[in-house]
Design a protein around this motif. Sequence first.
Motif, PDB file in Angstrom:
ATOM      1  N   THR A 357      16.135  -2.708  12.380  1.00 29.05           N
ATOM      2  CA  THR A 357      17.348  -3.225  11.720  1.00 29.05           C
ATOM      3  C   THR A 357      18.555  -2.424  12.192  1.00 29.05           C
ATOM      4  OG1 THR A 357      17.209  -1.711   9.857  1.00 29.05           O
ATOM      5  CG2 THR A 357      16.005  -3.799   9.654  1.00 29.05           C
ATOM      6  N   GLU A 359      20.781  -1.055  10.391  1.00 26.42           N
ATOM      7  CA  GLU A 359      20.915   0.144   9.539  1.00 26.42           C
ATOM      8  C   GLU A 359      20.051   1.279  10.084  1.00 26.42           C
ATOM      9  OE1 GLU A 359      22.281  -3.340   7.699  1.00 26.42           O
ATOM     10  OE2 GLU A 359      20.190  -2.984   8.274  1.00 26.42           O
ATOM     11  N   GLU A 360      18.826   0.944  10.449  1.00 28.78           N
ATOM     12  CA  GLU A 360      17.906   1.968  11.001  1.00 28.78           C
ATOM     13  C   GLU A 360      18.483   2.532  12.292  1.00 28.78           C
ATOM     14  OE1 GLU A 360      14.389  -0.366  11.635  1.00 28.78           O
ATOM     15  OE2 GLU A 360      13.629  -0.041   9.603  1.00 28.78           O
ATOM     16  N   ALA A 363      21.536   4.791  11.694  1.00 27.67           N
ATOM     17  CA  ALA A 363      21.085   6.030  11.022  1.00 27.67           C
ATOM     18  C   ALA A 363      20.349   6.955  11.984  1.00 27.67           C
ATOM     19  CB  ALA A 363      20.191   5.666   9.843  1.00 27.67           C
ATOM     20  N   TYR A 370      28.943   3.421  18.501  1.00 24.39           N
ATOM     21  CA  TYR A 370      28.558   2.037  18.261  1.00 24.39           C
ATOM     22  C   TYR A 370      29.653   1.203  18.918  1.00 24.39           C
ATOM     23  CZ  TYR A 370      27.832  -2.298  15.496  1.00 24.39           C
ATOM     24  OH  TYR A 370      27.626  -3.596  15.077  1.00 24.39           O
ATOM     25  N   LYS A 399      26.009   8.203  10.644  1.00 24.77           N
ATOM     26  CA  LYS A 399      26.993   7.406   9.898  1.00 24.77           C
ATOM     27  C   LYS A 399      28.144   6.991  10.810  1.00 24.77           C
ATOM     28  CE  LYS A 399      26.221   9.371   5.287  1.00 24.77           C
ATOM     29  NZ  LYS A 399      25.071   8.473   5.101  1.00 24.77           N
ATOM     30  N   SER A 424      17.237  -4.399  18.011  1.00 29.68           N
ATOM     31  CA  SER A 424      17.364  -4.963  16.658  1.00 29.68           C
ATOM     32  C   SER A 424      16.641  -6.304  16.540  1.00 29.68           C
ATOM     33  CB  SER A 424      18.830  -5.117  16.255  1.00 29.68           C
ATOM     34  OG  SER A 424      19.381  -6.283  16.825  1.00 29.68           O
TER      35      SER A 424
END
Lengths: 459, 431
Positions: A357, A359-360, A363, A370, A399, A424
């Motif tokens: 994902t 989020e993973e 993190a 990004y 983050k 992803s």
Amino acid sequence: MLQNYISDFKGSLKACTELRAQMNSNQMVNLLKGNLTSNQSNNHRGVSARIFKNGVYGFASASEYNRESVRTVLDAALKNADFLNAKAKREPVILPEVSRGSFPLNMQEHIVPQKYFIDYAKEVDDYITTHYKNLDSRSITCKQDTVEKLLCTVDSYESHTITPRANMYINMTANDNSGVPISLYEAWGEFGAFDSVFPDPKDIREGIDRLYERIMQKREAVYAEGGLKQVILDSDLAGILAHEAVGHTVEGDLVRFGSVAGSYMNKKVASELITLVDFAHSYEGKLLGVPVFVDDEGTKAEDVVLIENGILKEYMHNKETAAHFGARPKGNARANEFVDEPLVRMRNTAILPGKSTMEEMIASVEDGYYFMNPTNGQADLTGEFMFGVAMGYEIKKGKLGRAVKETTISGIAFDMLKTADMVSDEMVWKNTGWCGKKQWIPVSMGGPAIRCRINVGGR
Amino acid sequence: MNKIEIGTYILEALLAAGADKADCNISSNRVDELNIDNGNINLLRSLFTTNIGMKAIKDHKSGTISVNSSDPETLDKAVSDCMEAARVSMVEEAEDIAELTENCVVGSEAEVDLELLHFRLEELVKDTAKRFPKIILNEIHASFISGSRVHRNTNGVQMEELYHSYEVMIEFSARDKDTSSSVSGYDITMDNLDKPFLEIGILAQVLEQTERSIYPKPLEGKFEGTVLLIPDVFNQLLHTMQGLLLSDGRLIDGTSQWKDSLEKPVAAPSFTLSCNYSDRELVTSGDVITNDGYRSSDLTIIDHGVLKSFLISRFGSRKTGIPRSNNYGGYYTVEPGDQSLEDIIASIEKGILMGALSGNQPDSSGEVSGVAKTSFLIENGKIKEAINETMISCNLLELLKNIRGISKEQICNGYYKLPYIAFDGVVISGK
């Protein structure tokens, strides 16, 4: 719609001859800071013939499209083939046989009134000016490009296709904290007529809001730090990666010129998480942005699996490169307008989704970036690629942090892809791109987000 | 119908359909093009092309249509579509047509010499193989374009341009066994085939540099240094500068950072940039008459570092109040400097000689970054090894103020007349 004059000549065509009638229509409206700077419609039709003779081609085209001009281009193409054949000092080339058949008209012509484009653009512009006061400028472009092709051959497929593509581009400009103008854009597009793809301006408000939020963050952007970095490439960047970093290096004509991919067939060129495909027309049952059913040499189009679980499996071919490599062409020979000869081109090129994902993935990055919003890209025979990035964020200790200014990322494709260690689970297609290789042609790209290590141009 | 008659047909039809004003551009040309693929001449294309564009203005609303056939049925439909586009358009007071000044016929047509073109191509292949044996000529497109275009409008403007030119676009790389260099390219244009192609511009030098760059080394680390550009790369940056700072779009929306800089310094005093359509060494064929109905003439854009003119059309001029410029750019000349290329190189402590730039499309901020291709490290005044995986990062506006040197040598390839130019203050980063 094109009248079919070319089929009348089928009886007189020899092998290795393509007779193509084509019409490229384009409608475009541009609002620049509320000023209508473009309100145009173009319609260019014509006919071309290409004849292959002992390893050389003769080609001719004409703007006038009628039975007389079809005869003229056939005669001129033959004359050109004869001229070169008389001078050529090469071994004859035998083109591969392909299946024969006929692909009937895939859809009816649909004309979108010019007023629709203007009204749509005005409503989008009104939304922006009403809701967002901190912009210096905005530009809205609404356009549709439609290509109708009629192809006649005796030893390949014949076809009649209509392929419209509707696009919208919004560019926002604001002053950064030091008063320097900065810009950011977003693009939307799909196969289909503009009024079908964009039925209601309200549908893209979420995208406009996101664009505005990002440009406001970009006002406080910092320079990226140059060097080799761990990055998350958003799905639109993965698409351009598939196209630029890999796709061009495995086009058969470039492999013949000396592309680094020439020595990597059936070898590991990427991490096993990477599978990369050039799709002909559909993905999971849905028609893609640039559907090719029969290419411009009359080859019925199929998907080409370029990389499978990290292993290079195929190149993309036209008939001539397929003959050279002993392969089977799968429909990658495309021409943009009637004046153009078919070249080896990509169609709908994508990396397939994985299991992580977003989020993973974010993190997982201790110190990196990004990136999103590609601007342009270029590739090289050496595998070195580049693409421009208009938007990104620092990632610190898993983050998202500050926005970063325009930058460029690059690498050596097959080295960089081996560093891809997270992919992803989403698949996003971007049907707004154009590829330049002698002729500009529409292409579609797609992919998930990818974590990898890449060179970042920064201060 | 000939082009003048087509123009009359269109303008009369648009006026009859209710247009207040109208203009049209009618062109036809023939292109003959020989293509080399992988060292072999394997394609001859002949293209017979017509383009007809028309604009109608009614009640200060305009519409533009373009078609490519002159048969009456196509023209009638185009007229109807054009009027409809104008009817549904938005009021735009700046829309207009060219005022009547002086009508003209410029230029000349010619016939292609296909045998000589074929000969020059074969000569290029042979001479390249002899002088640069590691070079692979991947693709060459050598074309002859000859045609004419007419601009007419309801103010009585009638301008005709006849044109012809040869254009050769060459893409090549170098190979040694299984190792290839980057792909490089070089374009030239001329109105005759008197000279072998290798003698035009710096094609020979670029081929030689490409041969020397087969085994590049990655640059280590990051530093601020000097970038020395070959004229081709410099031309690429000038076109970027045109779009960001000088042309209609950025001036109309006010985002050009030079919008208030007329008569102010924008570059180093050593820098003078012009666009001279009367220069016979430049092949401006086909671009002399603008699409909005003016004859292009010479223009100094930057004079000893001071901005003297934008590149703005009639529409842009009416939107912004800035006077329309004599031409709309594209064929650049930069005045040569007083240092030889050799002396400029000798003055560079650390930097790179850039043979090509694969870079981003910068936004209004002017931030440029990209990969330096076919490039070489310069250290202590000497050109060293070829480098790869090297990126540069700078701001275009700052770059022009940080000119280290402009060479005496000025190179002409038919598209431009530019010297070599070195800029300080560029961030250069490797692996």
